[in-house]
Design a protein around this motif. Structure first.
Motif, PDB file in Angstrom:
ATOM      1  N   UNK A  80       6.053  45.529  51.098  1.00 58.05           N
ATOM      2  CA  UNK A  80       5.734  44.103  51.113  1.00 58.05           C
ATOM      3  C   UNK A  80       5.026  43.744  52.406  1.00 58.05           C
ATOM      4  N   UNK A  81       4.162  42.756  52.340  1.00 56.15           N
ATOM      5  CA  UNK A  81       3.512  42.268  53.545  1.00 56.15           C
ATOM      6  C   UNK A  81       4.511  41.473  54.380  1.00 56.15           C
ATOM      7  N   UNK A  82       4.198  41.324  55.658  1.00 56.55           N
ATOM      8  CA  UNK A  82       5.090  40.571  56.540  1.00 56.55           C
ATOM      9  C   UNK A  82       5.196  39.117  56.112  1.00 56.55           C
ATOM     10  N   UNK A  83       4.127  38.576  55.525  1.00 61.89           N
ATOM     11  CA  UNK A  83       4.185  37.195  55.045  1.00 61.89           C
ATOM     12  C   UNK A  83       5.193  37.070  53.910  1.00 61.89           C
ATOM     13  N   UNK A  84       5.187  38.034  52.972  1.00 61.20           N
ATOM     14  CA  UNK A  84       6.148  38.001  51.869  1.00 61.20           C
ATOM     15  C   UNK A  84       7.569  38.192  52.391  1.00 61.20           C
ATOM     16  N   UNK A  85       7.737  39.095  53.340  1.00 61.34           N
ATOM     17  CA  UNK A  85       9.052  39.279  53.961  1.00 61.34           C
ATOM     18  C   UNK A  85       9.521  37.982  54.602  1.00 61.34           C
ATOM     19  N   UNK A  86       8.586  37.267  55.242  1.00 61.00           N
ATOM     20  CA  UNK A  86       8.940  35.987  55.839  1.00 61.00           C
ATOM     21  C   UNK A  86       9.407  34.974  54.806  1.00 61.00           C
ATOM     22  N   UNK A  87       8.723  34.906  53.667  1.00 55.78           N
ATOM     23  CA  UNK A  87       9.129  33.977  52.604  1.00 55.78           C
ATOM     24  C   UNK A  87      10.516  34.334  52.058  1.00 55.78           C
ATOM     25  N   UNK A 127      16.321  35.329  67.123  1.00 55.48           N
ATOM     26  CA  UNK A 127      17.164  36.426  66.652  1.00 55.48           C
ATOM     27  C   UNK A 127      17.147  36.521  65.131  1.00 55.48           C
ATOM     28  N   UNK A 128      17.036  35.371  64.476  1.00 55.10           N
ATOM     29  CA  UNK A 128      16.934  35.382  63.015  1.00 55.10           C
ATOM     30  C   UNK A 128      15.648  36.070  62.568  1.00 55.10           C
ATOM     31  N   UNK A 129      14.548  35.787  63.261  1.00 53.02           N
ATOM     32  CA  UNK A 129      13.283  36.434  62.925  1.00 53.02           C
ATOM     33  C   UNK A 129      13.343  37.926  63.240  1.00 53.02           C
ATOM     34  N   UNK A 130      14.009  38.295  64.326  1.00 54.38           N
ATOM     35  CA  UNK A 130      14.136  39.704  64.683  1.00 54.38           C
ATOM     36  C   UNK A 130      14.899  40.489  63.617  1.00 54.38           C
ATOM     37  N   UNK A 131      15.935  39.884  63.053  1.00 48.89           N
ATOM     38  CA  UNK A 131      16.685  40.549  61.987  1.00 48.89           C
ATOM     39  C   UNK A 131      15.785  40.759  60.774  1.00 48.89           C
ATOM     40  N   UNK A 132      14.984  39.746  60.426  1.00 52.88           N
ATOM     41  CA  UNK A 132      14.068  39.883  59.295  1.00 52.88           C
ATOM     42  C   UNK A 132      13.031  40.967  59.550  1.00 52.88           C
ATOM     43  N   UNK A 133      12.511  41.027  60.770  1.00 47.61           N
ATOM     44  CA  UNK A 133      11.536  42.059  61.112  1.00 47.61           C
ATOM     45  C   UNK A 133      12.175  43.447  61.106  1.00 47.61           C
ATOM     46  N   UNK A 134      13.418  43.536  61.573  1.00 47.33           N
ATOM     47  CA  UNK A 134      14.109  44.830  61.609  1.00 47.33           C
ATOM     48  C   UNK A 134      14.346  45.369  60.213  1.00 47.33           C
ATOM     49  N   UNK A 135      14.578  44.484  59.254  1.00 52.16           N
ATOM     50  CA  UNK A 135      14.779  44.891  57.862  1.00 52.16           C
ATOM     51  C   UNK A 135      13.583  45.693  57.360  1.00 52.16           C
ATOM     52  N   UNK A 195       2.734  37.545  61.654  1.00 48.69           N
ATOM     53  CA  UNK A 195       2.846  37.040  60.289  1.00 48.69           C
ATOM     54  C   UNK A 195       4.213  36.448  59.991  1.00 48.69           C
ATOM     55  N   UNK A 196       5.249  37.239  60.255  1.00 46.71           N
ATOM     56  CA  UNK A 196       6.592  36.809  59.895  1.00 46.71           C
ATOM     57  C   UNK A 196       7.041  35.618  60.733  1.00 46.71           C
ATOM     58  N   UNK A 197       6.617  35.580  62.008  1.00 46.60           N
ATOM     59  CA  UNK A 197       6.956  34.438  62.867  1.00 46.60           C
ATOM     60  C   UNK A 197       6.170  33.209  62.435  1.00 46.60           C
ATOM     61  N   UNK A 198       4.931  33.416  62.027  1.00 46.92           N
ATOM     62  CA  UNK A 198       4.099  32.310  61.562  1.00 46.92           C
ATOM     63  C   UNK A 198       4.712  31.668  60.319  1.00 46.92           C
ATOM     64  N   UNK A 199       5.205  32.496  59.395  1.00 45.32           N
ATOM     65  CA  UNK A 199       5.794  31.966  58.163  1.00 45.32           C
ATOM     66  C   UNK A 199       7.120  31.277  58.450  1.00 45.32           C
ATOM     67  N   UNK A 200       8.003  31.963  59.162  1.00 43.11           N
ATOM     68  CA  UNK A 200       9.324  31.398  59.427  1.00 43.11           C
ATOM     69  C   UNK A 200       9.272  30.251  60.428  1.00 43.11           C
ATOM     70  N   UNK A 201       8.225  30.224  61.267  1.00 47.00           N
ATOM     71  CA  UNK A 201       8.103  29.147  62.242  1.00 47.00           C
ATOM     72  C   UNK A 201       7.396  27.923  61.717  1.00 47.00           C
ATOM     73  N   UNK A 202       6.898  27.971  60.494  1.00 45.77           N
ATOM     74  CA  UNK A 202       6.285  26.782  59.901  1.00 45.77           C
ATOM     75  C   UNK A 202       4.813  26.620  60.188  1.00 45.77           C
ATOM     76  N   UNK A 203       4.101  27.708  60.530  1.00 46.71           N
ATOM     77  CA  UNK A 203       2.656  27.622  60.741  1.00 46.71           C
ATOM     78  C   UNK A 203       2.295  27.524  62.198  1.00 46.71           C
ATOM     79  N   UNK A 204       1.083  26.990  62.441  1.00 44.85           N
ATOM     80  CA  UNK A 204       0.571  26.886  63.802  1.00 44.85           C
ATOM     81  C   UNK A 204       1.419  25.893  64.593  1.00 44.85           C
ATOM     82  N   UNK A 205       1.670  26.223  65.847  1.00 43.71           N
ATOM     83  CA  UNK A 205       2.529  25.392  66.682  1.00 43.71           C
ATOM     84  C   UNK A 205       3.886  26.040  66.818  1.00 43.71           C
ATOM     85  N   UNK A 206       4.083  26.755  67.940  1.00 41.19           N
ATOM     86  CA  UNK A 206       5.301  27.544  68.097  1.00 41.19           C
ATOM     87  C   UNK A 206       6.519  26.639  68.238  1.00 41.19           C
TER      88      UNK A 206
END
Length: 311
Positions: free
Chosen positions: A131-138, A175-183, A247-258
């Protein structure tokens, strides 16, 4: 009338000679990828290096103004999000190197021991990598949903009544994003190391076993040192994955604007280049810094590879 067999030199000359169609085919085969690499990678990289010494809003080319090293001075002295982003990238690197990477190596070593249902385990663990990182983020956005998410649902089933906002809390979201990335990262490392183990001489394991070494000692003292090239590749992959996390941070973070707590160098570059208030110079300078760090990691890998071949 007997014919004289052609000399070896003539055969080699004929083998080296290519017809016009062959030359055209090779030119297209090599030229198109090289042109794409030049146009889509190197030209933007060189343009970013040039723009990092300017100030520009990204609209009129005539508005580009040369300011020298001012962008870099501003980044390192008066640009508040930069150092938190560097800190978060370092945390990302340490987390990835200390948890999912060793776990992926451990899984590869266990699966290489021909346990039952090995193929099923490999497929299940490697599936997130497909899966792409964007799909993993969703997927993880659904899991982390504070109202209907799976994680809060599990917590409620064990008696917790609190609805935790995993992605909105600046103390938890990274840390939540890190767990998703680690998966996803664990399966990648597992496949890389499993490929290395397939080429490992089993006689070395048998010799270590005859010398009285247990499984842990065999791995640490025999297998792991012998797979140094694979270890270097995994190290470089881990560093590059940590640096280019977007990608995964962009999706889970809600787009542009950290979001607070989710600042990363890749997101800062995007915010400054395509955000509401474009600062192409700042974004380009940040991109150059990230490029230099990435080149340092790649250069280390190439240096180790060339030195090994020389030896």
């Amino acid at each position: 009338m007997s014919s004289v067999p052609p000399s070896l030199r003539t055969i080699r000359k004929r083998a080296r000679s290519l017809g016009r169609g062959d030359r055209i085919f090779l030119t297209v085969l090599i030229g198109i990828p090289l042109a794409a690499l030049l146009f889509f990678v190197w030209l933007p990289a060189l343009a970013s290096i040039a723009l990092s010494f300017t100030t520009w809003d990204g609209i009129e080319l005539t508005d580009i103004q040369w300011i020298g090293l001012e962008n870099y001075k501003e980044i390192f002295t008066n640009y508040p999000p930069f150092w938190p982003a560097v800190q978060h990238n370092v945390i990302w690197l340490l987390f990835t190197a200390l948890l999912p990477t060793p776990f992926g190596i451990f899984l590869a070593y266990q699966l290489d021991r021909k346990i039952r249902f090995t193929r099923i385990y490999q497929t299940a663990i490697f599936l997130p990598m497909v899966l792409s990182l964007a799909v993993v983020g969703f997927i993880w956005e659904i899991i982390y949903n504070p109202d209907t998410g799976l994680l809060n649902g599990l917590l409620n089933s064990v008696g917790s009544s609190e609805h935790i906002d995993w992605l909105g809390n600046p103390d938890l979201n990274l840390w939540a994003v890190l767990v998703a990335s680690a998966w996803r990262h664990t399966g990648y490392i597992m496949i890389l190391y499993l490929a290395g183990l397939k080429g490992f001489d089993p006689a070395l394991k048998e010799a270590a076993s005859l010398d009285g070494a247990n499984g842990r000692q065999t791995f640490l003292r025999v297998v792991f040192p012998a797979l140094k090239p694979v270890n270097i590749i995994i190290l470089v992959v881990t560093v590059m994955e940590s640096l280019r996390a977007f990608d995964i941070v962009y999706v889970l973070g809600g787009g542009v604007g950290s979001k607070p707590g989710m600042e990363l160098l890749s997101l800062l570059i995007t915010d400054n280049i395509i955000g509401e208030s474009s600062h192409i110079g700042y974004g380009s300078a940040l991109a150059v810094i990230l490029l230099l760090v990435s080149l340092a990691a790649i250069g280390t890998f190439l240096f180790q590879t060339v030195r090994k071949e020389d030896q």
